[in-house]
Design a protein around this motif. Structure first.
Motif, PDB file in Angstrom:
ATOM      1  N   GLY A 115      -2.434  -2.310  -8.752  1.00 46.75           N
ATOM      2  CA  GLY A 115      -2.728  -3.364  -7.628  1.00 46.75           C
ATOM      3  C   GLY A 115      -1.566  -3.379  -6.840  1.00 46.75           C
ATOM      4  N   ALA A 116      -1.767  -4.090  -5.747  1.00 49.21           N
ATOM      5  CA  ALA A 116      -0.810  -4.422  -4.753  1.00 49.21           C
ATOM      6  C   ALA A 116      -0.372  -2.991  -4.140  1.00 49.21           C
ATOM      7  CB  ALA A 116       0.391  -5.095  -5.217  1.00 49.21           C
ATOM      8  N   LEU A 117      -1.273  -2.044  -3.914  1.00 49.48           N
ATOM      9  CA  LEU A 117      -0.811  -0.700  -3.196  1.00 49.48           C
ATOM     10  C   LEU A 117       0.058  -0.884  -2.118  1.00 49.48           C
ATOM     11  CD1 LEU A 117      -1.283   2.436  -3.567  1.00 49.48           C
ATOM     12  CD2 LEU A 117      -3.292   2.135  -2.519  1.00 49.48           C
ATOM     13  N   TRP A 118      -0.301  -1.722  -1.174  1.00 50.20           N
ATOM     14  CA  TRP A 118       0.398  -1.789  -0.204  1.00 50.20           C
ATOM     15  C   TRP A 118       1.954  -2.503  -0.342  1.00 50.20           C
ATOM     16  CZ3 TRP A 118      -0.842   1.033   3.519  1.00 50.20           C
ATOM     17  CH2 TRP A 118      -2.404   1.432   3.738  1.00 50.20           C
ATOM     18  N   LYS A 119       2.054  -3.005  -1.099  1.00 54.51           N
ATOM     19  CA  LYS A 119       3.397  -3.570  -1.639  1.00 54.51           C
ATOM     20  C   LYS A 119       3.976  -2.544  -2.392  1.00 54.51           C
ATOM     21  CE  LYS A 119       5.700  -6.882  -4.614  1.00 54.51           C
ATOM     22  NZ  LYS A 119       5.453  -7.823  -5.594  1.00 54.51           N
ATOM     23  N   SER A 120       3.512  -1.471  -3.227  1.00 51.19           N
ATOM     24  CA  SER A 120       4.119  -0.253  -3.781  1.00 51.19           C
ATOM     25  C   SER A 120       4.571   0.685  -2.706  1.00 51.19           C
ATOM     26  CB  SER A 120       3.233   0.142  -4.698  1.00 51.19           C
ATOM     27  OG  SER A 120       2.885  -0.401  -5.691  1.00 51.19           O
ATOM     28  N   ILE A 121       3.651   0.740  -1.549  1.00 47.70           N
ATOM     29  CA  ILE A 121       4.032   1.808  -0.517  1.00 47.70           C
ATOM     30  C   ILE A 121       5.254   1.456   0.185  1.00 47.70           C
ATOM     31  CG2 ILE A 121       2.919   2.785   1.727  1.00 47.70           C
ATOM     32  CD1 ILE A 121       0.344   3.087   0.086  1.00 47.70           C
ATOM     33  N   ALA A 122       5.003   0.187   0.481  1.00 45.76           N
ATOM     34  CA  ALA A 122       6.406  -0.615   1.292  1.00 45.76           C
ATOM     35  C   ALA A 122       7.644  -0.373   0.818  1.00 45.76           C
ATOM     36  CB  ALA A 122       5.980  -2.030   1.893  1.00 45.76           C
ATOM     37  N   LEU A 123       7.685  -0.838  -0.737  1.00 43.55           N
ATOM     38  CA  LEU A 123       8.964  -0.747  -1.202  1.00 43.55           C
ATOM     39  C   LEU A 123       9.415   0.767  -1.522  1.00 43.55           C
ATOM     40  CD1 LEU A 123       8.213  -3.392  -4.174  1.00 43.55           C
ATOM     41  CD2 LEU A 123      10.143  -3.427  -2.567  1.00 43.55           C
ATOM     42  N   ALA A 124       8.585   1.562  -1.710  1.00 44.76           N
ATOM     43  CA  ALA A 124       8.848   2.837  -1.932  1.00 44.76           C
ATOM     44  C   ALA A 124       9.402   3.728  -0.815  1.00 44.76           C
ATOM     45  CB  ALA A 124       7.593   3.793  -2.774  1.00 44.76           C
ATOM     46  N   ALA A 125       8.530   3.293   0.403  1.00 49.24           N
ATOM     47  CA  ALA A 125       9.088   3.991   1.695  1.00 49.24           C
ATOM     48  C   ALA A 125      10.447   3.348   2.003  1.00 49.24           C
ATOM     49  CB  ALA A 125       7.940   3.614   2.715  1.00 49.24           C
ATOM     50  N   SER A 126      10.562   2.030   1.836  1.00 49.11           N
ATOM     51  CA  SER A 126      11.914   1.260   2.463  1.00 49.11           C
ATOM     52  C   SER A 126      13.040   1.820   1.618  1.00 49.11           C
ATOM     53  CB  SER A 126      11.811  -0.197   2.415  1.00 49.11           C
ATOM     54  OG  SER A 126      11.453  -0.569   1.162  1.00 49.11           O
ATOM     55  N   PHE A 127      12.886   1.968   0.217  1.00 48.09           N
ATOM     56  CA  PHE A 127      13.911   2.732  -0.779  1.00 48.09           C
ATOM     57  C   PHE A 127      14.308   4.003  -0.443  1.00 48.09           C
ATOM     58  CE2 PHE A 127      15.378   4.892  -4.352  1.00 48.09           C
ATOM     59  CZ  PHE A 127      16.516   4.020  -4.833  1.00 48.09           C
ATOM     60  N   SER A 128      12.993   4.804  -0.457  1.00 47.60           N
ATOM     61  CA  SER A 128      13.580   6.467  -0.265  1.00 47.60           C
ATOM     62  C   SER A 128      14.249   6.593   1.474  1.00 47.60           C
ATOM     63  CB  SER A 128      12.270   6.897  -0.428  1.00 47.60           C
ATOM     64  OG  SER A 128      11.075   6.822   0.637  1.00 47.60           O
ATOM     65  N   LEU A 129      13.496   5.991   2.294  1.00 45.56           N
ATOM     66  CA  LEU A 129      14.004   6.130   3.711  1.00 45.56           C
ATOM     67  C   LEU A 129      15.448   5.272   3.780  1.00 45.56           C
ATOM     68  CD1 LEU A 129      11.037   5.498   5.654  1.00 45.56           C
ATOM     69  CD2 LEU A 129      12.485   7.617   5.482  1.00 45.56           C
ATOM     70  N   GLY A 130      15.493   4.296   2.872  1.00 44.32           N
ATOM     71  CA  GLY A 130      16.682   3.554   3.223  1.00 44.32           C
ATOM     72  C   GLY A 130      18.149   4.337   2.431  1.00 44.32           C
ATOM     73  N   VAL A 131      17.704   4.778   1.215  1.00 52.06           N
ATOM     74  CA  VAL A 131      18.881   5.529   0.519  1.00 52.06           C
ATOM     75  C   VAL A 131      19.116   6.876   1.260  1.00 52.06           C
ATOM     76  CG1 VAL A 131      19.214   7.137  -1.524  1.00 52.06           C
ATOM     77  CG2 VAL A 131      18.407   4.607  -1.822  1.00 52.06           C
TER      78      VAL A 131
END
Length: 151
Positions: A115-131
Motif C-alpha cells: 500500500g501507499a505506493l505513491w509514498k514509496s515512490i516519492a521516498l525512493a525517488a528523493s533518496f536516490s536522487l538526493g544521494v
C-alpha cells in the motif's frame, strides 16, 4: 523480540562495523578526479553500523521478560528483498545508480508494507536522487551514472 538473539546480533554487527571502519583506513585516501576518497563511504557505513548496534544493545536492556509470544518468520519477504538485492548488484553498473536504487527501494518498501505506493515512490525517488546529487554533484564523487540511452 528475542533478547538473546538481539544481543548476539548487536554484538556481531558492532564487531562488523568496527572492522569496516578499521579496514577502510587501509584504503587510499584520495581517488583521481574525485574530492571524496574511496575510504569515506565504508568508514561512514561502519560508523552507522556501530551506532545502530549500540542502540540495539541499549534497547535490549528494556525488553520485558513477560513478552514471550513468538512472531512468525517472514521468509517470503526476506526472499523477495534478497532477490531484489542480487538484481540491484548485478544491474548497478549497466543501468546506473539512480534507477537501480529507486527500483530496489520501491520493491523493498512495498515488500515490507503493502500500500501507499505513491509514498514509496516519492521516498525512493528523493533518496536516490538526493544521494546521487549530494555525492556526485556536491562532493564530486563517482557513482555509476545514467544508462547509455539517457546520455
Amino acid at each position: 523480540m528475542n533478547k538473546t538473539a538481539d544481543r548476539i546480533a548487536a554484538v556481531a554487527f558492532l564487531a562488523l562495523g568496527a572492522l569496516f571502519m578499521v579496514e577502510s583506513l587501509r584504503i587510499s585516501k584520495s581517488a583521481y578526479g574525485s574530492a571524496v576518497g574511496p575510504n569515506v563511504f565504508p568508514f561512514l557505513l561502519g560508523l552507522v553500523l556501530v551506532f545502530l548496534s549500540i542502540k540495539l544493545l541499549l534497547e535490549t536492556r528494556r525488553y520485558s521478560e513477560a513478552t514471550s509470544e513468538k512472531q512468525a518468520r517472514q521468509y517470503k519477504k526476506f526472499l523477495v528483498i534478497f532477490i531484489a538485492a542480487i538484481f540491484y548488484a548485478g544491474l548497478l553498473e549497466m543501468v546506473g545508480y539512480v534507477i537501480t536504487t529507486f527500483l530496489f527501494l520501491v520493491i523493498g518498501f512495498q515488500t515490507m508494507e503493502k500500500g501507499a505506493l505513491w509514498k514509496s515512490i516519492a521516498l525512493a525517488a528523493s533518496f536516490s536522487l538526493g544521494v546521487y546529487g549530494l555525492y556526485v554533484k556536491l562532493l564530486q564523487g563517482t557513482l555509476p551514472s545514467w544508462p547509455i540511452w539517457f546520455q
